[in-house]
Scaffold this motif. Structure first.
Motif, PDB file in Angstrom:
ATOM      1  N   ILE A   1       0.833  -1.074  -0.042  1.00 51.97           N
ATOM      2  CA  ILE A   1       0.084   0.000  -0.023  1.00 51.97           C
ATOM      3  C   ILE A   1       0.934   1.265  -0.066  1.00 51.97           C
ATOM      4  O   ILE A   1       1.560   1.535   0.954  1.00 51.97           O
ATOM      5  N   SER A   2       0.807   1.902  -0.907  1.00 49.08           N
ATOM      6  CA  SER A   2       1.430   3.364  -1.273  1.00 49.08           C
ATOM      7  C   SER A   2       1.149   4.331  -0.308  1.00 49.08           C
ATOM      8  O   SER A   2      -0.416   4.232  -0.111  1.00 49.08           O
ATOM      9  N   GLY A   3       1.808   5.372   0.154  1.00 48.50           N
ATOM     10  CA  GLY A   3       1.319   6.473   0.737  1.00 48.50           C
ATOM     11  C   GLY A   3       1.050   7.588  -0.230  1.00 48.50           C
ATOM     12  O   GLY A   3       0.948   7.327  -1.384  1.00 48.50           O
ATOM     13  N   TRP A   4       0.603   8.576   0.161  1.00 49.44           N
ATOM     14  CA  TRP A   4       0.144   9.811  -0.886  1.00 49.44           C
ATOM     15  C   TRP A   4       1.358  10.723  -1.045  1.00 49.44           C
ATOM     16  O   TRP A   4       2.437  10.746  -0.272  1.00 49.44           O
ATOM     17  N   ILE A   5       1.388  11.510  -2.111  1.00 46.57           N
ATOM     18  CA  ILE A   5       2.225  12.252  -2.639  1.00 46.57           C
ATOM     19  C   ILE A   5       1.676  13.708  -2.143  1.00 46.57           C
ATOM     20  O   ILE A   5       0.405  13.818  -2.347  1.00 46.57           O
ATOM     21  N   LEU A   6       2.533  14.458  -1.238  1.00 49.39           N
ATOM     22  CA  LEU A   6       2.244  15.722  -0.855  1.00 49.39           C
ATOM     23  C   LEU A   6       2.796  16.910  -1.546  1.00 49.39           C
ATOM     24  O   LEU A   6       3.919  16.703  -1.998  1.00 49.39           O
ATOM     25  N   ASP A   7       1.980  18.047  -1.693  1.00 51.63           N
ATOM     26  CA  ASP A   7       2.484  19.104  -2.426  1.00 51.63           C
ATOM     27  C   ASP A   7       3.637  19.708  -1.437  1.00 51.63           C
ATOM     28  O   ASP A   7       3.687  19.508  -0.067  1.00 51.63           O
ATOM     29  N   PRO A   8       4.184  20.879  -1.766  1.00 57.24           N
ATOM     30  CA  PRO A   8       5.186  21.601  -0.742  1.00 57.24           C
ATOM     31  C   PRO A   8       4.517  22.215   0.555  1.00 57.24           C
ATOM     32  O   PRO A   8       5.262  22.321   1.410  1.00 57.24           O
ATOM     33  N   ASP A   9       3.340  22.264   0.463  1.00 61.46           N
ATOM     34  CA  ASP A   9       2.462  22.803   1.901  1.00 61.46           C
ATOM     35  C   ASP A   9       1.940  21.404   2.322  1.00 61.46           C
ATOM     36  O   ASP A   9       1.221  21.718   3.354  1.00 61.46           O
ATOM     37  N   ARG A  10       2.601  20.161   2.136  1.00 62.04           N
ATOM     38  CA  ARG A  10       2.208  19.107   2.889  1.00 62.04           C
ATOM     39  C   ARG A  10       0.796  18.462   2.772  1.00 62.04           C
ATOM     40  O   ARG A  10       0.094  17.963   3.414  1.00 62.04           O
ATOM     41  N   LYS A  11       0.161  19.094   1.423  1.00 68.30           N
ATOM     42  CA  LYS A  11      -1.393  18.945   1.365  1.00 68.30           C
ATOM     43  C   LYS A  11      -1.423  17.595   0.217  1.00 68.30           C
ATOM     44  O   LYS A  11      -0.333  17.610  -0.613  1.00 68.30           O
ATOM     45  N   LYS A  12      -2.244  16.603   0.334  1.00 72.19           N
ATOM     46  CA  LYS A  12      -2.264  15.603  -0.565  1.00 72.19           C
ATOM     47  C   LYS A  12      -2.490  16.036  -1.926  1.00 72.19           C
ATOM     48  O   LYS A  12      -3.387  17.150  -2.177  1.00 72.19           O
ATOM     49  N   MET A  13      -1.642  15.455  -2.810  1.00 70.35           N
ATOM     50  CA  MET A  13      -1.839  16.083  -4.368  1.00 70.35           C
ATOM     51  C   MET A  13      -3.038  15.221  -4.975  1.00 70.35           C
ATOM     52  O   MET A  13      -3.274  14.080  -4.566  1.00 70.35           O
ATOM     53  N   SER A  14      -4.073  16.006  -5.538  1.00 72.42           N
ATOM     54  CA  SER A  14      -5.097  15.454  -6.217  1.00 72.42           C
ATOM     55  C   SER A  14      -5.608  16.356  -7.271  1.00 72.42           C
ATOM     56  O   SER A  14      -5.488  17.452  -7.422  1.00 72.42           O
ATOM     57  N   LYS A  15      -6.296  15.572  -8.454  1.00 73.23           N
ATOM     58  CA  LYS A  15      -6.540  16.519  -9.692  1.00 73.23           C
ATOM     59  C   LYS A  15      -7.657  17.446  -9.147  1.00 73.23           C
ATOM     60  O   LYS A  15      -7.719  18.367  -9.590  1.00 73.23           O
ATOM     61  N   SER A  16      -8.677  16.936  -8.079  1.00 76.21           N
ATOM     62  CA  SER A  16      -9.750  17.776  -7.800  1.00 76.21           C
ATOM     63  C   SER A  16      -9.068  19.159  -7.257  1.00 76.21           C
ATOM     64  O   SER A  16      -9.857  19.905  -7.085  1.00 76.21           O
ATOM     65  N   LYS A  17      -7.962  19.055  -6.343  1.00 77.54           N
ATOM     66  CA  LYS A  17      -7.458  20.205  -5.882  1.00 77.54           C
ATOM     67  C   LYS A  17      -6.517  21.113  -6.590  1.00 77.54           C
ATOM     68  O   LYS A  17      -6.272  22.282  -6.022  1.00 77.54           O
TER      69      LYS A  17
END
Length: 858
Positions: free
Chosen positions: A573-589
């Motif tokens: 099970i992989s973890g999530w990729i976070l952006d520089p602000d430590r927020k989960k990367m997602s297309k919706s965001k």
């Protein structure tokens, strides 16, 4: 290890430029990653590769998790396994439909006839979409996904995934549709699938049912409205609600059976405000005495609790909201005439928001709104891809049993989860919590167009109504079928939709209903029995943590029903990729990063290095700094490999029998430890640990060992020189193999300079063989010797002397003097020390005193 002499073919200037294109073509032509289907099941390692959704572009999160899987595939291949590593494309469902609508400026309208000459608009306008037939729409979906798949494949090849590209599938291709329909028919025959007309979570934008696994809570502003219901004697009963617009759908009031305030009300009736409908007052344990006034209205339907109350209290139904999210024209029972009908007519055709405003105004006018609404913020259910809150409407849908209403099946599926090996282990709890919290079966039908159709027709009675209890089913040898365009046995097309004729089931399967069969589809279930027996059940399922409740669980459900087993033995099970602000990367965001520019800027191996630095189950930041480190490492592997080969010289051999010197044997002993640790890490699915150990040894090898022995290695007339050259080449071969899963392009490049064949088809290094070559070698000798050399370098650096400057004297003392003494000659040569003496003491571990030339301090 090999002891043949080597001819070296290094370029003058090693470079990362163009390395991917070079080796992708070679790998393709050589078939180095082709699955050997002559191998027996015990010699096979099979991977249930996640089929990415082909509805736009890959993002860096895909690169992150798929790199993890690729390191496993490469390790297992070098470990002697025939690796079955297919690739699928998840190209059906809502994401593809949305992309096609926006890309071509069209929308599907099943009432529009098929146009074989249709061409999409030259200048599509997503806001003014042209209606097209279902068949035309599906053709456009097929066209666009085919193009997207080519782009995805090119990026995967550029990344260096060791996929066998002869084994691909798409979730909408003929094989996948046949497998999904076959599994459904068998589920239906065994009673595991069923149709039911029931309250359904409904997305009003996409006009489709939504499963429990596709829900998410979003905080939204709302308000509590205190409203007065009326007893027969005229006294008021106050309730508080956030959905006053559903007063027309009210079927009861409910309070907790132990609530003393309402004991006299239970078993009586009250009248709804504005509409004046008489409804019962009932008791139920889910009513919360602490919430609002402690008594609530039950509507059909405001939320899932309403559904529970309605079902368990056996209440009547008063539906008011249609599939489009607007109030339906026909009033519910009890509101057909008089003032009630007049009030309801004011809501007909209104959205939920407008109906709420109008209902509140009517409550004010009747005096039944107590005070003003009290603003709140609370969680509201949304479809994960939707923009409006979900409604609950009564629809006819297909379900597959999943333990939500069957305790025995629930326990069986929890037990399956415990049979599975999880990496990391704590992810098992997410699976068990999900299964334990299910409150209904798996809703698998969707009111969409681009998907796998349900292989079902229904006869129509004399009035043209479908007889749902007498479905017409195809035989398995007819699959796949499309009931919207094909005719069941015994009928002709001209009887479609007519009384006494037939109709096809209009719905398609939830995308997970196909993806949940990915192990069976990829393995050739009922299509290629020989392949199926060699690869199924599969060995590994890599996937994201957010789809444990959907893809992983659904796949377990289907294999449990169809095969009586787990679909695979291990889940990573992989973890999530976070952006520089430590927020989960997602297309919706809107914070995702696409990978191609990064692959071009830093190299594929550099990006893979960053990805491999993240452990399974651990969230990782998108870090270009780590990619720079990976690029530096890749360049160093090129340059260090060339340097070692130039030092070893033409005709040198990687013969472990020639390794005789203490420092050389110490290095091989340290290498054996690294190989042992890296192997154990890979076996435990800890690719990051394997990379860390390999990389640390490599830098020590370059910075310390190589500097220590290069003078001796240049001596072609002595056994000591031969020992150094052999040790260098033995270590170089091991390092190329150890790095191969992580930086496959660079590893292949440097391997080609001195070896035949591909490094990726070589045998994984064996710690025992290096330990044997090390004989009595002790890693402490290398560590102590390197420490002395670093001390000499530090002294020169602080004195601002060249590293080539002579040193008058070096004095080494401490407990590890004996280990350093074993490499006196190498220390003297590398440090350019005129004299070295050693003194055994117990006061320190190791102390180095360096005497520089007198002029050095001036």
């Amino acid at each position: 290890m090999t002891n043949r002499s080597h001819s070296f073919r290094m370029p003058d200037k090693p470079s990362l430029d163009g390395i991917e294109a070079k080796w992708v073509d070679v790998w393709d032509e050589s078939g180095v990653y082709h699955f050997d289907r002559t191998r027996s099941r015990e010699d096979v390692y099979s991977i249930d590769t996640p089929p990415p959704t082909v509805s736009g572009s890959l993002h860096i999160g895909h690169v992150f998790s798929y790199t993890h899987t690729d390191t496993v595939a490469r390790f297992q291949r070098m470990n002697g396994k025939a690796v079955f590593y297919p690739m699928g494309w998840d190209d059906n469902g809502l994401p593809t439909e949305r992309r096609v609508q926006n890309y071509y400026g069209v929308r599907c309208d099943p009432s529009v006839p098929y146009d074989p000459e249709f061409e999409p608009p030259a200048k599509p306008d997503p806001k003014r979409q042209i209606p097209v037939s279902r068949r035309n729409f599906i053709e456009l979906c097929d066209t666009l996904t085919a193009e997207d798949e080519k782009v995805f494949e090119s990026i995967w090849r550029r990344l260096g995934l060791s996929v066998d590209w002869r084994h691909t599938y798409a979730t909408i291709d003929d094989n996948s549709r046949a497998a999904a329909q076959r599994a459904f028919l068998r589920n239906l025959a065994r009673g595991e699938a069923y149709m039911s007309e029931a309250p359904t979570l409904w997305d009003v934008t996409f006009r489709t049912a939504v499963a429990q696994a596709e829900l998410e809570d979003r905080e939204r502003p709302s308000a509590y409205h205190e409203v007065a219901f009326h007893r027969p004697d005229g006294t008021a009963v106050h309730i508080e609600t956030t959905r006053p617009e559903l007063l027309a759908a009210c079927v009861a009031l409910v309070a907790h059976p132990d609530d003393e305030r309402y004991q006299d009300l239970f078993g009586t009736t009250v009248r709804t405000p504005v509409f004046g409908v008489e409804v019962p007052v009932r008791a139920h344990r889910l009513a919360d005495p602490e919430k609002g006034s402690g008594i609530a209205m039950i509507c059909t339907f405001g939320d899932t609790t309403d559904v529970t109350w309605w079902r368990e209290l056996q209440l009547e139904t008063r539906p008011v909201i249609g599939w489009d999210g607007r109030f339906i024209a026909d009033p519910p029972r009890g509101l057909e005439s008089g003032a009630a009908r007049e009030a309801y007519d004011a809501l007909v055709g209104a959205t939920v928001h407008t109906a709420r405003e109008r209902t509140v105004e009517m409550l004010r006018a009747s005096g039944d709104l107590i005070g003003e609404p009290k603003p709140i913020t609370h969680p509201v259910k949304f479809y994960e891809k939707g923009d409006k809150p979900l409604e609950i409407v009564t629809t006819r849908q297909w379900y597959i049993r999943n333990g939500g209403r069957d305790e025995d099946l629930r326990e069986q599926l929890i037990a399956r989860g415990r049979e599975l090996t999880w990496h990391p282990e704590h992810m098992r709890a997410r699976y068990e919590n999900w299964v334990g919290g299910l409150n209904g079966d798996w809703l698998v039908s969707r009111q969409r167009f681009f998907g796998v159709p349900f292989p079902v027709w229904y006869p129509l009675d004399a009035d043209g109504n479908p007889r749902y209890d007498e479905p017409i089913l195809p035989s398995e040898d007819q699959l796949p079928v499309d009931p919207s365009s094909e005719v069941p046995a015994g009928y002709t097309e001209d009887r479609r939709g007519l009384p006494g004729g037939f109709m096809g089931d209009p719905d398609v399967m939830d995308t997970w209903a196909t993806s949940s069969l990915s192990p069976q589809i990829a393995s050739g279930w009922e299509r290629d029995q020989d392949l199926f027996e060699r690869v199924f059940p599969m060995d590994y399922r890599p996937q994201g943590q957010d789809i444990i409740r959907t893809w992983l669980f659904a796949t377990v459900v289907r294999a449990n029903f169809e095969n009586g087993t787990l679909p695979w033995s291990t889940a990573g099970i992989s973890g999530w990729i976070l952006d520089p602000d430590r927020k989960k990367m997602s297309k919706s965001k809107g914070n995702v990063v696409t990978p191609l520019a990064l692959l071009e800027k830093y190299s594929s191996d550099a990006v893979r290095y960053w990805a491999a630095s993240g452990r399974l189950g651990t969230d990782t930041a998108m870090d270009e700094g780590q990619m720079k480190v990976g690029r530096r490492l890749s360049i160093k592997i090129l340059n260090a490999s060339k340097f070692v080969m130039s030092v070893a010289g033409e005709g040198a051999t990687a013969d472990p029998d020639q390794v005789t010197e203490p420092l050389d044997r110490a290095m091989l002993a340290a290498l054996a430890d690294v190989v042992e640790d890296a192997t154990a890490a890979f076996a435990a699915y800890d690719h990051t640990r394997a990379l860390e150990r390999t990389e640390r040894f490599f830098w020590d090898f370059c910075d310390d060992y190589l500097e220590l022995v290069k003078t001796r290695a240049y001596d072609t007339s002595s056994a000591e020189g031969a020992s150094a050259r052999a040790a260098l080449l033995v270590a170089l071969g091991a390092l190329h193999k150890l790095f191969a899963p992580f930086v496959p392009f660079v590893a292949e490049e440097v391997w080609s300079w001195w070896q035949e064949g591909s490094v990726h088809s070589q045998t994984w290094p064996d710690a025992a063989s290096y330990r044997a070559a090390a004989a009595d070698g002790d890693p402490v000798v290398l560590a102590a010797t390197a420490e002395v050399l670093r001390a000499i370098r530090k002294a020169k650096s602080e004195a601002k002397l060249s590293m080539r400057a002579e040193v008058e004297h070096v004095r080494v003392s401490g407990k590890r003097v004996g280990a350093a003494r074993a490499a006196t000659g190498d220390i003297a040569a590398a440090g350019r020390a005129a004299g070295i003496d050693f003194q055994d003491t117990d006061d320190t571990d190791l102390t180095v005193e360096v005497t520089l030339p007198e002029a050095a301090g001036e």
